[in-house]
Scaffold this motif. Structure first.
Motif: not given
Length: 293
Positions: A209-215
Motif C-alpha cells: 500500500l502506498i499513499s502519495v501526493r504532489l509535493k
C-alpha cells in the motif's frame, strides 16, 4: 429434576447473553479524540457491526437500531497486538437533524480506567479541523485484533512511486499553481518526480500500500486545493489499483476472526471526515462518514 436443571441452565444462558454486548455480535469501533469537538475529550465511536451479509455501518439511527450499545467491553489493538481493554456506556442520543448522528453519536468511557494513548506525531490523522494530539486506535468487541496478514510499514522507493504515476494522474486530475503568489493560475504539468510518498505498508505476501501526493510548493493558489495536492492511496501488486483519496491507515486486523486481515482507514475530506473499512482483498466493505455543516 433433569428438566428443571435444563431450564435453569437455559435461564442462566439467556441472562448471560443479555449481559454480553449484542449477545456476541462482533462490533468494530475506534478510541479517538473527536474532530472539531474539544468538549468530548476521548471517546469511543462504534463504527460497524458484523452480520451474516457482511459489515454494517452504524452511521444512522436506523442502522444502529437493534444493536445494544448500552454497556460494551472492548479490546484495544494496534499492529496486531492487544494494548488494553476498555468499557463504555451509551449516554443516549437525540437530535432533530439526522445528518448530525454519525458525527455526534459517541460512547462514554466508564470511569476509573486506564486509557492507552499513542501520539499522532506526524499529524497523519488531520481532518476538517486539525490533527488530533493522539491517533485513533481500533477497538473490537467479540472479535480479534490479531493481524494474520502481517501488514507493516516500509519506505516506498522512487521506482514504486513512478509505478503509480499514471493511475495518480488519472484519478487526481490536473493541478494549478500561482507563480509569485499572483491571482492568475497556470496549469502545473507535474511528473512522477513531483510526487512524494506519505506512507507505505506491505504484507507477508508482498502486497504493498502506498499513499502519495504532489509535493507542497510555495507558489500554491489560495482557496481549496486541487485534489492532486491531497493524498491518494494505491494497492500495488503486479499492477496498481486505486483505493481512494484522503485515506490514512488506522490499523489492520482480523476483526471478525475469519483468519484474514481487514484494513481500517481514516478519511479526511472537504467538510467530511470518517472511517472506511476494506476487506482483506482490499475491496471496500463499508464506510462511516459525517459532515460538519
Amino acid at each position: 429434576m433433569k428438566h428443571c436443571g435444563f431450564l435453569l441452565f437455559v435461564s442462566i444462558a439467556i441472562m448471560l447473553c443479555l449481559l454480553e454486548t449484542a449477545c456476541g455480535q462482533t462490533l468494530l469501533g475506534v478510541l479517538e479524540e473527536p474532530q472539531c469537538n474539544d468538549r468530548n475529550g476521548t471517546a469511543v465511536r462504534a463504527l460497524f457491526a458484523k452480520s451474516e451479509a457482511g459489515w454494517i455501518s452504524l452511521s444512522s439511527q436506523s442502522a444502529a437500531r437493534g444493536i445494544d450499545l448500552e454497556k460494551i467491553n472492548w479490546v484495544i489493538g494496534l499492529h496486531g497486538r492487544e494494548i488494553g481493554k476498555i468499557k463504555t456506556l451509551d449516554p443516549g442520543f437525540s437530535t432533530p437533524y439526522q445528518w448530525t448522528y454519525p458525527r455526534d453519536k459517541l460512547l462514554n468511557i466508564s470511569p476509573n480506567q486506564t486509557i492507552p494513548r499513542v501520539a499522532d506525531k506526524l499529524h497523519l490523522f488531520a481532518g476538517w479541523c486539525r490533527a488530533p494530539k493522539n491517533r485513533p486506535l481500533v477497538v473490537v468487541s467479540n472479535g480479534s485484533v490479531s493481524d494474520p496478514d502481517n501488514w507493516e510499514p516500509f519506505k516506498p522507493e522512487a521506482s514504486l512511486i513512478a509505478r503509480v504515476f499514471v493511475q495518480f494522474r488519472k484519478h487526481a486530475g490536473p493541478a494549478v499553481i500561482c507563480p509569485g503568489h499572483s491571482d492568475s493560475s497556470v496549469v502545473f504539468s507535474y511528473t512522477s518526480n513531483d510526487l512524494e510518498a506519505l506512507a507505505g505498508y506491505k504484507d507477508r505476501s508482498g502486497r504493498k500500500l502506498i499513499s502519495v501526493r504532489l509535493k507542497p510548493r510555495t507558489d500554491g493558489c489560495e482557496g481549496p486545493p486541487d485534489e492532486a495536492w491531497d493524498s491518494h492511496t494505491f494497492l500495488v501488486t503486479t499492477q496498481s489499483t486505486y483505493l481512494g483519496a484522503g485515506l490514512t491507515l488506522v490499523d489492520a486486523g482480523d476483526y471478525d476472526a475469519n483468519g484474514k486481515s481487514a484494513l481500517l482507514f481514516w478519511f479526511g475530506g472537504y467538510n467530511q471526515d470518517g472511517y472506511v473499512l476494506f476487506s482483506s482483498d482490499l475491496a471496500k466493505e463499508a464506510d462511516y462518514l459525517w459532515q460538519y455543516h
